[in-house]
Design an enzyme around this catalytic site. Structure first.
Site, PDB file in Angstrom:
ATOM      1  CB  SER A   9     -16.273  65.279  12.196  1.00  0.00           C
ATOM      2  OG  SER A   9     -15.723  63.993  12.376  1.00  0.00           O
ATOM      3  CD  GLN A  67     -10.504  34.525  11.669  1.00  0.00           C
ATOM      4  OE1 GLN A  67     -10.490  35.473  12.447  1.00  0.00           O
ATOM      5  NE2 GLN A  67     -11.213  33.424  11.880  1.00  0.00           N
ATOM      6  CB  ILE A  68      -4.018  34.075   8.232  1.00  0.00           C
ATOM      7  CG1 ILE A  68      -4.967  34.324   7.049  1.00  0.00           C
ATOM      8  CG2 ILE A  68      -2.879  33.159   7.810  1.00  0.00           C
ATOM      9  CD1 ILE A  68      -4.356  35.124   5.914  1.00  0.00           C
ATOM     10  N   GLY A  79      -4.598  32.716  13.614  1.00  0.00           N
ATOM     11  CA  GLY A  79      -5.352  32.051  14.654  1.00  0.00           C
ATOM     12  C   GLY A  79      -5.066  32.615  16.035  1.00  0.00           C
ATOM     13  CD  GLU A 123      -3.531  64.123  10.941  1.00  0.00           C
ATOM     14  OE1 GLU A 123      -3.353  64.356   9.737  1.00  0.00           O
ATOM     15  OE2 GLU A 123      -2.607  63.947  11.753  1.00  0.00           O
ATOM     16  CD  GLU A 178     -18.032  57.659   9.629  1.00  0.00           C
ATOM     17  OE1 GLU A 178     -18.219  56.431   9.619  1.00  0.00           O
ATOM     18  OE2 GLU A 178     -17.030  58.195  10.159  1.00  0.00           O
TER      19      GLU A 178
END
Length: 390
Positions: free
Chosen positions: A135, A337-338, A340, A364, A368
């Site tokens: 960074s 999650q949907i 499973g 890139e 932060e």
């Protein structure tokens, strides 16, 4: 205020979608099979074949000026096309492209590097990141020392995309230790692999992997300076800046495809005698994902629009990169999650996306760094609340 696409934008977008649907998506099962076997999803000759097919569709050099045989498309149109590319996880990209800073090359360098890269005869990589300078790009330490008519490079670059495959690198090096890297102390060099640098593969959680580039007394002739001596950091920021609207454009396509899969699954998967989509918990995940996807879409298109309007795009692009990268991580997490347990398997591309999109919050420009840019612009008065409507 008109939010509609022009007829031309819509036609180009739809043609790109047709190409991706017809030529790229059918390769997905084989790509998944290869990647599960720890093989490249696409071999170089396969990618080249796809790029030549795309050329027949009219897609060649999206960002390449027409005098170099490209399309020279506006940023908004390019954003729309990159969204279509993102709909498939096949590692495809359109041909006819070159690093945007290569257009700063002189006539001799264009013949040797730019034009062959556009035609796909050469492969480049961009090298600024170092073990101690991610960074904080101004903290680079790889040094180029003048020796007669040559420069001698020593140091290491790391996490270089395409560094394992490239035959030349665009290297940002310190050339004047008495100057700030950002203010004349760094220079960009075109460095052929045959000049002596080597690459080392870095294994990551995603498919493929970047490289470390090692430079040990690599001798580079003066004629291989890209741009002017001392211009390196400015060129580097120009290179990085483009990715901050292209990356979230790609993320929009992933989100659209993944969310579509989640909607279909929510309508067809039954538990306790009814579709799981009728459960509030599932419905709210779909609603939140659609809302965030649409918000990201307009941030990305606005960032691209600022480029086409000739405005300074840095603030808008940072917001698009920050929000777009966060959005796609949240959406893919909900989609898994949907689905499973099935979403966690390698039978579907969801777990692959889950690993892939985590990188978008890092490379890139980390989240932060985008927050730093956005807040600094506000605190120092570089931008106004309300943006271009203020």
């Amino acid at each position: 205020m008109d939010f509609a696409l022009s007829d031309e934008e819509r036609a180009i977008r739809d043609t790109a979608r047709e190409f991706i649907t017809r030529e790229v998506v059918p390769l997905e099962p084989e790509v998944l099979r290869r990647e599960r076997a720890h093989q490249p999803g696409l071999e170089p000759d396969q990618l080249r074949e796809l790029q030549l097919k795309a050329r027949k569709f009219g897609f060649w050099g999206l960002d390449t000026p027409d005098e170099y045989g490209g399309m020279g498309l506006p940023a908004v149109t390019q954003s729309l096309i990159w969204t279509e590319v993102g709909r498939s996880f096949v590692p495809f990209r359109f041909g006819g492209e070159a690093d945007n800073i290569l257009f700063h090359a002189n006539d001799e360098q264009q013949r040797e590097y730019l034009l062959p890269t556009i035609e796909g005869e050469r492969r480049s990589c961009f090298a600024i990141t170092e073990p101690g300078a991610g960074s904080d790009a101004a903290n680079i330490r790889l040094v180029a020392r003048r020796d007669g008519d040559d420069w001698v490079l020593n140091g290491e670059k790391t996490f270089i995309t395409g560094g394992n495959e490239a035959d030349f690198a665009i290297v940002i090096a310190v050339t004047d230790r008495d100057k700030d890297v950002r203010k004349g102390g760094s220079t960009a060099f075109l460095v052929d692999r045959t000049m002596g640098w080597r690459s080392e593969f870095i294994q990551t959680m995603g498919e493929g992997g970047p490289a470390s580039l090692i430079f040990e007394d690599v001798r580079v002739p003066q004629r291989n300076v890209l741009g002017e001596v001392g211009q390196g950091f400015a060129l580097a920021m120009q290179w990085i800046g483009k990715g901050r609207y292209v990356i979230p454009s790609h993320a929009l396509g992933i989100a659209e495809r993944a969310l579509g899969m989640a909607i279909e699954h929510a309508n067809t998967r039954h538990t306790f005698g009814r579709p799981i989509g009728e459960n509030q918990a599932i419905g709210w995940m779909l609603a939140d994902s659609e809302t965030e996807l649409e918000a990201a879409r307009w941030l990305v298109l606005r960032a691209a629009w600022t480029i086409d309007a000739g405005l300074d795009p840095r603030h808008a692009s940072s917001m698009a990169k920050l929000y777009g990268a966060g959005m796609i991580n949240r959406v893919v997490d909900r989609v898994m999650q949907i689905h499973g347990g099935m979403g966690y398997t390698r039978e579907l591309p969801i777990e692959r996306w889950y690993r892939q999109v985590r990188l978008l919050r890092i490379f890139e420009g980390t989240d932060e760094m985008q927050r730093l840019i956005i807040s600094r612009d506000l605190l120092r008065g570089y931008t106004k609340l309300g943006g271009h409507l203020a």
